[in-house]
Design a protein around this motif. Structure first.
Motif, PDB file in Angstrom:
ATOM      1  N   ALA A   1      12.589   6.420  -1.812  1.00 45.35           N
ATOM      2  CA  ALA A   1      14.001   6.051  -1.916  1.00 45.35           C
ATOM      3  C   ALA A   1      14.882   7.281  -2.113  1.00 45.35           C
ATOM      4  CB  ALA A   1      14.190   5.068  -3.068  1.00 45.35           C
ATOM      5  N   THR A   2      14.401   8.248  -2.876  1.00 51.31           N
ATOM      6  CA  THR A   2      15.158   9.480  -3.098  1.00 51.31           C
ATOM      7  C   THR A   2      15.425  10.197  -1.784  1.00 51.31           C
ATOM      8  OG1 THR A   2      14.200   9.729  -5.312  1.00 51.31           O
ATOM      9  CG2 THR A   2      15.169  11.695  -4.303  1.00 51.31           C
ATOM     10  N   LYS A   3      14.428  10.213  -0.911  1.00 52.96           N
ATOM     11  CA  LYS A   3      14.548  10.943   0.351  1.00 52.96           C
ATOM     12  C   LYS A   3      15.593  10.350   1.283  1.00 52.96           C
ATOM     13  CE  LYS A   3       9.907  12.956   0.421  1.00 52.96           C
ATOM     14  NZ  LYS A   3       8.580  12.972   1.078  1.00 52.96           N
TER      15      LYS A   3
ATOM     16  N   GLN B   1       0.845  -1.188   0.000  1.00 50.99           N
ATOM     17  CA  GLN B   1       0.000   0.000   0.000  1.00 50.99           C
ATOM     18  C   GLN B   1       0.885   1.244   0.000  1.00 50.99           C
ATOM     19  OE1 GLN B   1      -2.071  -1.125   3.649  1.00 50.99           O
ATOM     20  NE2 GLN B   1      -3.957  -1.341   2.476  1.00 50.99           N
ATOM     21  N   THR B   2       0.434   2.280  -0.664  1.00 53.27           N
ATOM     22  CA  THR B   2       1.286   3.462  -0.811  1.00 53.27           C
ATOM     23  C   THR B   2       1.594   4.118   0.534  1.00 53.27           C
ATOM     24  OG1 THR B   2      -0.709   4.745  -1.329  1.00 53.27           O
ATOM     25  CG2 THR B   2       0.627   3.983  -3.186  1.00 53.27           C
ATOM     26  N   ASN B   3       0.694   3.972   1.516  1.00 51.37           N
ATOM     27  CA  ASN B   3       0.972   4.583   2.817  1.00 51.37           C
ATOM     28  C   ASN B   3       1.998   3.797   3.633  1.00 51.37           C
ATOM     29  OD1 ASN B   3      -0.705   2.409   3.399  1.00 51.37           O
ATOM     30  ND2 ASN B   3      -1.872   3.489   4.963  1.00 51.37           N
ATOM     31  N   LYS B   4       2.434   2.647   3.106  1.00 51.96           N
ATOM     32  CA  LYS B   4       3.474   1.851   3.766  1.00 51.96           C
ATOM     33  C   LYS B   4       4.809   1.903   3.019  1.00 51.96           C
ATOM     34  CE  LYS B   4       0.608   0.142   6.880  1.00 51.96           C
ATOM     35  NZ  LYS B   4       0.698   0.491   8.311  1.00 51.96           N
ATOM     36  N   VAL B   5       4.837   2.630   1.917  1.00 46.99           N
ATOM     37  CA  VAL B   5       6.024   2.635   1.062  1.00 46.99           C
ATOM     38  C   VAL B   5       7.245   3.200   1.789  1.00 46.99           C
ATOM     39  CG1 VAL B   5       7.048   3.731  -0.974  1.00 46.99           C
ATOM     40  CG2 VAL B   5       4.828   2.618  -1.151  1.00 46.99           C
ATOM     41  N   LYS B   6       7.065   4.279   2.509  1.00 48.99           N
ATOM     42  CA  LYS B   6       8.194   4.918   3.196  1.00 48.99           C
ATOM     43  C   LYS B   6       8.897   3.940   4.126  1.00 48.99           C
ATOM     44  CE  LYS B   6       9.314   8.964   6.046  1.00 48.99           C
ATOM     45  NZ  LYS B   6       8.752  10.177   6.720  1.00 48.99           N
ATOM     46  N   GLN B   7       8.110   3.208   4.924  1.00 46.76           N
ATOM     47  CA  GLN B   7       8.694   2.214   5.821  1.00 46.76           C
ATOM     48  C   GLN B   7       9.310   1.054   5.052  1.00 46.76           C
ATOM     49  OE1 GLN B   7       5.014   1.845   8.421  1.00 46.76           O
ATOM     50  NE2 GLN B   7       6.603   1.391   9.927  1.00 46.76           N
ATOM     51  N   ALA B   8       8.616   0.611   4.007  1.00 43.66           N
ATOM     52  CA  ALA B   8       9.091  -0.540   3.244  1.00 43.66           C
ATOM     53  C   ALA B   8      10.445  -0.275   2.607  1.00 43.66           C
ATOM     54  CB  ALA B   8       8.065  -0.914   2.172  1.00 43.66           C
TER      55      ALA B   8
ATOM     56  N   LYS C   1      12.753   1.585   3.667  1.00 35.62           N
ATOM     57  CA  LYS C   1      13.790   1.553   4.701  1.00 35.62           C
ATOM     58  C   LYS C   1      14.163   0.125   5.096  1.00 35.62           C
ATOM     59  CE  LYS C   1      12.597   5.986   6.849  1.00 35.62           C
ATOM     60  NZ  LYS C   1      12.045   6.645   8.074  1.00 35.62           N
ATOM     61  N   LEU C   2      13.201  -0.806   4.990  1.00 36.90           N
ATOM     62  CA  LEU C   2      13.394  -2.141   5.549  1.00 36.90           C
ATOM     63  C   LEU C   2      13.808  -3.205   4.531  1.00 36.90           C
ATOM     64  CD1 LEU C   2      10.234  -2.254   7.858  1.00 36.90           C
ATOM     65  CD2 LEU C   2      12.609  -2.252   8.645  1.00 36.90           C
TER      66      LEU C   2
ATOM     67  N   HIS D   1      18.235   8.575   0.017  1.00 32.54           N
ATOM     68  CA  HIS D   1      19.432   8.360  -0.807  1.00 32.54           C
ATOM     69  C   HIS D   1      19.710   6.869  -1.033  1.00 32.54           C
ATOM     70  CE1 HIS D   1      20.054  12.631  -0.157  1.00 32.54           C
ATOM     71  NE2 HIS D   1      20.021  12.419   1.156  1.00 32.54           N
ATOM     72  N   LYS D   2      18.655   6.157  -1.352  1.00 35.31           N
ATOM     73  CA  LYS D   2      18.753   4.718  -1.603  1.00 35.31           C
ATOM     74  C   LYS D   2      18.305   4.419  -3.024  1.00 35.31           C
ATOM     75  CE  LYS D   2      16.821   0.258  -0.086  1.00 35.31           C
ATOM     76  NZ  LYS D   2      15.874  -0.434   0.837  1.00 35.31           N
ATOM     77  N   VAL D   3      18.917   3.426  -3.643  1.00 35.40           N
ATOM     78  CA  VAL D   3      18.399   2.888  -4.890  1.00 35.40           C
ATOM     79  C   VAL D   3      17.661   1.588  -4.545  1.00 35.40           C
ATOM     80  CG1 VAL D   3      18.943   1.997  -7.180  1.00 35.40           C
ATOM     81  CG2 VAL D   3      20.238   3.928  -6.254  1.00 35.40           C
ATOM     82  N   GLN D   4      16.345   1.632  -4.624  1.00 36.85           N
ATOM     83  CA  GLN D   4      15.514   0.498  -4.210  1.00 36.85           C
ATOM     84  C   GLN D   4      15.349  -0.502  -5.341  1.00 36.85           C
ATOM     85  OE1 GLN D   4      13.832  -0.283  -1.113  1.00 36.85           O
ATOM     86  NE2 GLN D   4      13.769  -2.182  -2.314  1.00 36.85           N
ATOM     87  N   GLU D   5      15.714  -1.751  -5.095  1.00 35.15           N
ATOM     88  CA  GLU D   5      15.539  -2.798  -6.084  1.00 35.15           C
ATOM     89  C   GLU D   5      14.092  -3.286  -6.057  1.00 35.15           C
ATOM     90  OE1 GLU D   5      18.520  -5.835  -5.677  1.00 35.15           O
ATOM     91  OE2 GLU D   5      20.065  -4.498  -6.478  1.00 35.15           O
ATOM     92  N   ILE D   6      13.531  -3.473  -7.246  1.00 34.61           N
ATOM     93  CA  ILE D   6      12.127  -3.887  -7.361  1.00 34.61           C
ATOM     94  C   ILE D   6      11.958  -4.935  -8.453  1.00 34.61           C
ATOM     95  CG2 ILE D   6      11.303  -1.591  -6.635  1.00 34.61           C
ATOM     96  CD1 ILE D   6      10.388  -1.281  -9.680  1.00 34.61           C
TER      97      ILE D   6
END
Length: 221
Positions: free
Chosen positions: A103-105, A73-80, A82-83, A107-112
């Motif tokens: 991810a930008t906030k 869910q989009t409201n869980k993206v920020k936590q996801a 990070k984890l 400074h991470k490149v998130q693999e999907i």
């Protein structure tokens, strides 16, 4: 009934080719079961609830690789972001852009992975095959997302052989992407197959499988 997690893992690993990675789906299972798997050499675990993982992870080894395997869910993206090291289930432009922003906030490149609903089941999430080219190109254009492959979930057929044509088609789609212009992506994972159908999925080209019940037993809600 006591579950022999280490023996279950050994049996599954003995069946797998060396190039297939196993995600131990640990959602709803206690940390003691996860540690039994960890002590048996397992390092990749799959969770589908951000809050559950945030509580679990605090007391578990830091070298575990967490994969998000459920509907995000989009409201869980920020936590996801990070984890989780890898998010298997991006299925819309809206969710993709939310992952990019989070991810930008930090400074991470998130693999999907992009989740494809190849069987077009209304009860399952995932984009339809005809929508895949647009989202592939969109993901490839983003600077804080790294597209690493595709994921699908087959219908829960009683006869697992009925999954085979779908897995075969998914593999054909996946291998066909090597001719697709995706210069910033690393299309290395085809995530398909769970406890009841992973053997067929591996035979048809899966190199990332998500197995829970066959390792940990029935879920402990």
């Amino acid at each position: 009934m006591k579950v022999d997690v280490a023996e279950n893992l050994r049996r599954i690993r003995d069946e797998l080719p060396t190039d297939v990675r196993l995600v131990a789906v640990s959602k709803y299972h206690p940390n003691a079961y996860l540690m039994a798997a960890y002590d048996a050499g397992q390092r990749i675990f799959g969770e589908s609830h951000v809050q559950e993982l945030s509580q679990k992870a605090a007391s578990l080894p830091k070298d575990i690789q967490w994969h998000f395997i459920g509907h995000l869910q989009t409201n869980k993206v920020k936590q996801a972001v990070k984890l989780f090291e890898l998010i298997h289930s991006v299925d819309s432009e809206h969710l993709l852009l939310a992952v990019e922003e989070a991810a930008t906030k930090i400074h991470k490149v998130q693999e999907i992975l992009l989740q494809v609903n190849l069987a077009r089941e209304e009860s399952k999430f995932g984009l339809y095959k005809e929508d895949l080219p647009f989202l592939l190109q969109k993901a490839d254009s983003l600077s804080h997302v790294r597209l690493c492959g595709l994921m699908c979930i087959a219908p829960n057929y009683k006869n697992v052989e009925e999954c085979r044509p779908l897995f075969r088609e998914m593999y054909d789609i996946f291998t066909g992407l090597h001719a697709f212009p995706l210069p910033h992506s690393e299309m290395r994972w085809l995530s398909m197959g769970m406890t009841h159908d992973y053997a067929v999925a591996v035979e048809e080209g899966a190199n990332l499988i998500r197995v829970g019940t066959a390792i940990f037993g029935p879920r402990q809600y």
